[in-house]
Design a protein around this motif. Structure first.
Motif, PDB file in Angstrom:
ATOM      1  N   ASP A  32       0.869  -1.173   0.000  1.00  0.00           N
ATOM      2  CA  ASP A  32       0.000   0.000   0.000  1.00  0.00           C
ATOM      3  C   ASP A  32       0.907   1.224   0.000  1.00  0.00           C
ATOM      4  OD1 ASP A  32      -2.206   1.713   0.218  1.00  0.00           O
ATOM      5  OD2 ASP A  32      -2.145   1.653   2.413  1.00  0.00           O
ATOM      6  N   GLY A  33       1.208   1.729  -1.193  1.00  0.00           N
ATOM      7  CA  GLY A  33       2.183   2.805  -1.301  1.00  0.00           C
ATOM      8  C   GLY A  33       3.553   2.291  -0.925  1.00  0.00           C
ATOM      9  N   GLU A  34       4.192   2.934   0.063  1.00  0.00           N
ATOM     10  CA  GLU A  34       5.502   2.494   0.520  1.00  0.00           C
ATOM     11  C   GLU A  34       5.393   1.486   1.658  1.00  0.00           C
ATOM     12  OE1 GLU A  34       7.655   5.978   1.545  1.00  0.00           O
ATOM     13  OE2 GLU A  34       8.068   6.535  -0.551  1.00  0.00           O
ATOM     14  N   ARG A  35       4.176   1.127   2.021  1.00  0.00           N
ATOM     15  CA  ARG A  35       3.976   0.234   3.152  1.00  0.00           C
ATOM     16  C   ARG A  35       3.660  -1.182   2.689  1.00  0.00           C
ATOM     17  NH1 ARG A  35       0.876   3.558   7.951  1.00  0.00           N
ATOM     18  NH2 ARG A  35       2.524   5.106   8.177  1.00  0.00           N
ATOM     19  N   VAL A  36       4.075  -2.144   3.504  1.00  0.00           N
ATOM     20  CA  VAL A  36       3.689  -3.539   3.304  1.00  0.00           C
ATOM     21  C   VAL A  36       2.822  -3.937   4.492  1.00  0.00           C
ATOM     22  CG1 VAL A  36       4.451  -5.927   3.095  1.00  0.00           C
ATOM     23  CG2 VAL A  36       5.765  -4.079   2.008  1.00  0.00           C
ATOM     24  N   VAL A  51       2.497  -3.844   9.923  1.00  0.00           N
ATOM     25  CA  VAL A  51       2.757  -2.845   8.885  1.00  0.00           C
ATOM     26  C   VAL A  51       4.233  -2.474   8.936  1.00  0.00           C
ATOM     27  CG1 VAL A  51       2.190  -0.570   7.969  1.00  0.00           C
ATOM     28  CG2 VAL A  51       0.407  -1.938   9.071  1.00  0.00           C
ATOM     29  N   THR A  52       4.889  -2.571   7.779  1.00  0.00           N
ATOM     30  CA  THR A  52       6.284  -2.137   7.665  1.00  0.00           C
ATOM     31  C   THR A  52       6.377  -1.072   6.577  1.00  0.00           C
ATOM     32  OG1 THR A  52       6.854  -3.835   6.027  1.00  0.00           O
ATOM     33  CG2 THR A  52       7.131  -4.405   8.344  1.00  0.00           C
ATOM     34  N   ARG A  56      11.134  -1.318   7.604  1.00  0.00           N
ATOM     35  CA  ARG A  56      11.141  -1.029   9.040  1.00  0.00           C
ATOM     36  C   ARG A  56       9.764  -1.284   9.638  1.00  0.00           C
ATOM     37  NH1 ARG A  56       9.934   3.698  11.816  1.00  0.00           N
ATOM     38  NH2 ARG A  56       9.632   4.734   9.796  1.00  0.00           N
ATOM     39  N   ASP A  57       9.724  -2.019  10.757  1.00  0.00           N
ATOM     40  CA  ASP A  57       8.456  -2.274  11.443  1.00  0.00           C
ATOM     41  C   ASP A  57       7.936  -0.970  12.039  1.00  0.00           C
ATOM     42  OD1 ASP A  57       8.622  -4.987  10.900  1.00  0.00           O
ATOM     43  OD2 ASP A  57       9.667  -5.433  12.776  1.00  0.00           O
ATOM     44  N   ILE A  58       6.708  -0.595  11.680  1.00  0.00           N
ATOM     45  CA  ILE A  58       6.157   0.634  12.239  1.00  0.00           C
ATOM     46  C   ILE A  58       4.916   0.398  13.086  1.00  0.00           C
ATOM     47  CG2 ILE A  58       7.083   2.085  10.388  1.00  0.00           C
ATOM     48  CD1 ILE A  58       4.282   2.150   9.175  1.00  0.00           C
ATOM     49  N   TRP A  59       4.264  -0.776  12.930  1.00  0.00           N
ATOM     50  CA  TRP A  59       3.051  -1.032  13.729  1.00  0.00           C
ATOM     51  C   TRP A  59       2.705  -2.508  13.674  1.00  0.00           C
ATOM     52  CZ3 TRP A  59      -1.964  -2.760  12.544  1.00  0.00           C
ATOM     53  CH2 TRP A  59      -2.929  -2.541  13.548  1.00  0.00           C
TER      54      TRP A  59
END
Length: 228
Positions: A32-36, A51-52, A56-59
């Motif tokens: 999703d955009g720059e997110r996986v 969500v990375t 980088r793990d962000i959530w």
């Protein structure tokens, strides 16, 4: 004895860690955009949302999806939509499935990029987002047994209800409710449409139409069964 207890504790801890790792297998992911965004779990059951961004793990959060959800065509019941119409994609995850009813949770994306469980939508079923009208549709089904005081007989009253909501700030306000109720005692159906009076905080008098079983079979009730 103390040494034995420590050894058993260590073994149990190691088993728990291994079990936890097994539960974090990637079941489904997409970009999703720059997110996986990924669904993690084990044995075909979703246990986490992750969500990375740029590796980088962000959530991440634990979810309690039932085995009834299954793989849902490979998505494990995960959808990404802008639920509150703020321009940021949110996460919708299925928790249970019974017949054609799916109970879901929604995690709204925050301004800092994290996600937060929305209690207004928590536990609602068959969520559908109408971006054009900025409405949220949800479905509910109740099946109760009533007793006729005159005959002492019991019968079922089954109601299917679809409700349209809109956002007012962070609050979800009902707008219209459509329902179909079957009264087992009479064998008749009542199709009801009611609008919500936000200023009074109550539903207006509904518009009711009655149908026989044969007449119901000829109706589509598209506004009620929007998810079929």
């Amino acid at each position: 004895m103390k040494r034995l207890i420590c050894l058993l504790f260590s073994l149990l801890l190691a088993a728990g860690l291994l079990f936890g790792c097994a539960k974090k297998e990637v079941l489904y992911s997409f970009t999703d955009g720059e997110r996986v965004i990924s669904v993690l779990g084990g044995s075909g059951r979703a246990n986490y949302l992750s969500v990375t961004e740029n590796g980088r793990d962000i959530w991440q959060t634990r979810i309690r999806a039932d085995r009834t959800v299954g793989s849902r065509g490979g998505t494990y019941g995960l959808r990404v939509e802008d639920v509150n119409f703020d321009g940021r994609n949110d996460l919708i995850i299925a928790l249970t499935v019974t017949d054609d009813i799916t109970t879901e949770q929604v995690y709204l994306q925050q301004s800092d990029g994290s996600y937060r469980l929305n209690t207004e939508l928590d536990g609602k079923c068959n969520l559908s987002v109408d971006a054009r009208q900025e409405l949220i549709l949800a479905f509910d089904r109740t099946d109760i047994t009533e007793r006729d005081a005159g005959t002492d007989r019991t019968y079922h009253v089954k109601t299917d209800t679809a409700t349209a909501y809109s956002w007012q700030g962070a609050a979800l306000i009902p707008r219209r409710r459509v329902s179909l109720t079957y009264y087992g005692g009479s064998g008749l159906y009542c199709y009801s449409v009611a609008d919500y009076d936000a200023s009074a905080g109550a539903w207006k008098t509904p518009d009711d139409r009655w149908f026989s079983p044969d007449e119901v079979e000829q109706q589509s009730f598209e506004g009620l069964y929007y998810f079929r």
